[in-house]
Write an enzyme that holds these catalytic residues in place. Structure first.
Site, PDB file in Angstrom:
ATOM      1  N   HIS A  53       0.827  -1.208   0.000  1.00  0.00           N
ATOM      2  CA  HIS A  53       0.000   0.000   0.000  1.00  0.00           C
ATOM      3  C   HIS A  53       0.860   1.256   0.000  1.00  0.00           C
ATOM      4  O   HIS A  53       1.597   1.514   0.949  1.00  0.00           O
ATOM      5  CB  HIS A  53      -0.899   0.002   1.239  1.00  0.00           C
ATOM      6  CG  HIS A  53      -2.037   0.961   1.153  1.00  0.00           C
ATOM      7  ND1 HIS A  53      -3.263   0.620   0.634  1.00  0.00           N
ATOM      8  CD2 HIS A  53      -2.142   2.258   1.510  1.00  0.00           C
ATOM      9  CE1 HIS A  53      -4.077   1.656   0.700  1.00  0.00           C
ATOM     10  NE2 HIS A  53      -3.419   2.680   1.214  1.00  0.00           N
ATOM     11  N   ASP A  76       0.172   5.467  -1.231  1.00  0.00           N
ATOM     12  CA  ASP A  76      -0.806   6.427  -1.757  1.00  0.00           C
ATOM     13  C   ASP A  76      -0.193   7.472  -2.692  1.00  0.00           C
ATOM     14  O   ASP A  76      -0.709   8.594  -2.794  1.00  0.00           O
ATOM     15  CB  ASP A  76      -1.502   7.135  -0.585  1.00  0.00           C
ATOM     16  CG  ASP A  76      -2.460   6.227   0.157  1.00  0.00           C
ATOM     17  OD1 ASP A  76      -3.411   5.732  -0.468  1.00  0.00           O
ATOM     18  OD2 ASP A  76      -2.264   6.002   1.371  1.00  0.00           O
ATOM     19  N   GLU A 106      -8.995   1.628  -2.386  1.00  0.00           N
ATOM     20  CA  GLU A 106      -9.007   1.621  -0.921  1.00  0.00           C
ATOM     21  C   GLU A 106     -10.359   2.073  -0.360  1.00  0.00           C
ATOM     22  O   GLU A 106     -10.465   3.103   0.285  1.00  0.00           O
ATOM     23  CB  GLU A 106      -7.886   2.507  -0.371  1.00  0.00           C
ATOM     24  CG  GLU A 106      -7.694   2.319   1.130  1.00  0.00           C
ATOM     25  CD  GLU A 106      -6.669   3.253   1.723  1.00  0.00           C
ATOM     26  OE1 GLU A 106      -6.353   3.079   2.907  1.00  0.00           O
ATOM     27  OE2 GLU A 106      -6.185   4.159   1.022  1.00  0.00           O
ATOM     28  N   HIS A 140     -13.265   1.995   4.120  1.00  0.00           N
ATOM     29  CA  HIS A 140     -12.200   2.883   4.592  1.00  0.00           C
ATOM     30  C   HIS A 140     -12.628   3.383   5.967  1.00  0.00           C
ATOM     31  O   HIS A 140     -12.943   2.568   6.836  1.00  0.00           O
ATOM     32  CB  HIS A 140     -11.918   4.011   3.581  1.00  0.00           C
ATOM     33  CG  HIS A 140     -10.632   4.717   3.863  1.00  0.00           C
ATOM     34  ND1 HIS A 140     -10.580   6.036   4.254  1.00  0.00           N
ATOM     35  CD2 HIS A 140      -9.350   4.285   3.864  1.00  0.00           C
ATOM     36  CE1 HIS A 140      -9.331   6.389   4.464  1.00  0.00           C
ATOM     37  NE2 HIS A 140      -8.565   5.338   4.233  1.00  0.00           N
ATOM     38  N   HIS A 168      -8.824  -1.778   7.517  1.00  0.00           N
ATOM     39  CA  HIS A 168      -9.849  -0.756   7.793  1.00  0.00           C
ATOM     40  C   HIS A 168     -11.197  -1.309   8.216  1.00  0.00           C
ATOM     41  O   HIS A 168     -12.069  -0.525   8.615  1.00  0.00           O
ATOM     42  CB  HIS A 168     -10.068   0.184   6.598  1.00  0.00           C
ATOM     43  CG  HIS A 168      -9.043   1.259   6.457  1.00  0.00           C
ATOM     44  ND1 HIS A 168      -8.963   2.321   7.322  1.00  0.00           N
ATOM     45  CD2 HIS A 168      -8.050   1.441   5.549  1.00  0.00           C
ATOM     46  CE1 HIS A 168      -7.965   3.106   6.959  1.00  0.00           C
ATOM     47  NE2 HIS A 168      -7.390   2.599   5.889  1.00  0.00           N
ATOM     48  N   HIS A 219      -2.450  -3.123   4.650  1.00  0.00           N
ATOM     49  CA  HIS A 219      -1.646  -2.198   5.466  1.00  0.00           C
ATOM     50  C   HIS A 219      -2.219  -2.116   6.890  1.00  0.00           C
ATOM     51  O   HIS A 219      -2.894  -1.174   7.240  1.00  0.00           O
ATOM     52  CB  HIS A 219      -1.563  -0.813   4.817  1.00  0.00           C
ATOM     53  CG  HIS A 219      -2.871  -0.123   4.561  1.00  0.00           C
ATOM     54  ND1 HIS A 219      -3.907  -0.683   3.854  1.00  0.00           N
ATOM     55  CD2 HIS A 219      -3.320   1.112   4.919  1.00  0.00           C
ATOM     56  CE1 HIS A 219      -4.922   0.155   3.783  1.00  0.00           C
ATOM     57  NE2 HIS A 219      -4.595   1.258   4.436  1.00  0.00           N
ATOM     58  N   ASP A 246       2.017   2.197   3.776  1.00  0.00           N
ATOM     59  CA  ASP A 246       1.014   3.266   3.818  1.00  0.00           C
ATOM     60  C   ASP A 246       1.649   4.645   3.712  1.00  0.00           C
ATOM     61  O   ASP A 246       1.179   5.604   4.336  1.00  0.00           O
ATOM     62  CB  ASP A 246       0.185   3.164   5.106  1.00  0.00           C
ATOM     63  CG  ASP A 246      -1.183   3.833   5.004  1.00  0.00           C
ATOM     64  OD1 ASP A 246      -1.551   4.276   3.898  1.00  0.00           O
ATOM     65  OD2 ASP A 246      -1.882   3.910   6.026  1.00  0.00           O
TER      66      ASP A 246
END
Length: 369
Positions: A44, A46, A151, A178, A219, A240, A348
């Site tokens: 993961h 971003d 995600e 999420h 999550h 993650h 992450d």
């Protein structure tokens, strides 16, 4: 995509299977040798969101080799990825779960486009991958295998046809929620209302299985974790998340779930965010939030007095520093409970800075050492 689960934790397993008899400095050559032969895959990052959000897609035009020395500080660029010997990366196409779901779909497509663009702009560095065989082939060619994950279940707008389109565009996993509980699944960061997966949520899991996409249960609430594992016909994974036994954040994975993941062939990819790996920092953050709320009530209409009081509290209560060693502790714990073949890394990056010693994507060799 199912075969990716076999590859996700290979580099961790190689190290976990050996005796730690060398001094730390002596590991450098060994780490380099292993990462040259075995693709280190992070679950993961971003970066796509960051490239999308800054100055209206400037990631489509600027040189991505050395962003740390350019206009912006970044946790990721091509030089840092090379230094970190990254073999494969799941690029997260994340959009805010707080916006309307129809807007989430549009913004997801924007970020998928960003990934396709930077892969096309740098064909000597990146190549799109869908399977474990793709990852091995691309890594052997000296490039970084680029995979994608969406995600948040809100990004499909309650429509399996949207999920199928994402799959056609290269999305390899869906994180079921999420930070917000959605119509068919409870989030770990929100109040539960379903007690797990709804019938439609289970249909989403079955469609992910049919498409060959990975079911990501980072999550989600513990009840959704259990439902997803029971419902899925293929191993699930956490892209993650870290160990709740070491840090009691609801985003982390309890030991009973770690055992379930291990017994069903899944993978838990350890998160690097300080708030999820350092229990002292988590406690300090909650205490500081309480003090700030108290001072705001004590000094209504007196912002200067409130700031002075909070600064005095900060001076008497230094913020704990999260470390690379704490992240390694989470990896060790996951390996101990789930099994060494069921642990990976999902740093992450971009949601926040990593811990001391693991500040960017160049630091994977230091973590392995």
């Amino acid at each position: 995509m199912r075969a990716i689960c076999v590859v996700l934790s290979l580099s961790i397993s190689v190290f976990a299977s050996a005796q730690a008899t060398q001094a730390p400095d002596a590991y450098a050559a060994r780490v380099a040798k292993v990462l040259k032969a075995t693709p280190l895959i992070d679950g993961h990052n971003d970066w796509a969101e960051t490239l999308h959000d800054r100055e209206d897609h400037w990631g489509s035009t600027v040189d991505l080799h050395d962003l740390n020395k350019g206009k912006y500080f970044d946790h990721t660029d091509i030089n840092l990825l090379r230094k970190g010997m990254v073999g494969g990366q799941f690029w997260s196409v994340y959009v805010s779960a707080l916006q309307p779901e129809v807007d989430q779909v549009k913004n997801t497509l924007d970020q998928i486009d960003i990934v396709h663009q930077f892969v096309a702009r740098y064909p000597d560095t990146f190549a799109l991958a869908r399977t474990a065989a793709d990852v091995r082939r691309i890594h052997k060619s000296g490039r970084i295998a680029s995979l994608m994950g969406a995600e948040g279940g809100g990004q499909i707008d309650n429509d399996l046809s949207v999920l199928r389109i994402y799959n056609e565009l290269g999305i390899g996993y869906l994180t079921l929620t999420h930070v917000k509980t959605i119509a068919w699944a409870d989030s770990a960061n929100d109040e539960p209302i379903h007690g797990g997966l709804t019938p439609f949520g289970k249909a989403v899991v079955h469609e992910l299985n049919r498409l060959g996409m990975l079911v990501d249960i980072s999550h989600v609430s513990p009840a959704v974790m259990k439902d997803a594992i029971a419902t899925s016909r293929a191993p699930v994974f956490f892209s993650h998340s870290s160990a709740r036994a070491l840090n009691d954040h609801p985003r982390n994975v309890p030991d009973d779930i770690l055992r379930l993941v291990g017994s069903t062939g899944g993978v838990v990819m350890a998160n690097a965010l300080p708030l999820y790996i350092s229990e002292p920092l988590r406690q300090w953050t909650a205490e500081r939030a309480g003090e700030e709320a108290k001072f705001k009530l004590l000094y209504i209409g007196q912002p200067d007095r409130m700031k002075v009081a909070l600064a005095a509290w900060d001076g008497a209560h230094p913020q704990p520093v999260a470390t690379l060693e704490q992240m390694a502790d989470h990896i060790d714990h996951i390996a101990k409970i789930a099994g060494k073949d069921h642990v990976g890394i999902g740093a992450d990056f971009y949601y926040g800075a990593g811990p001391k010693g693991f500040e960017d994507v160049s630091c994977y060799p230091a973590l392995l050492a």
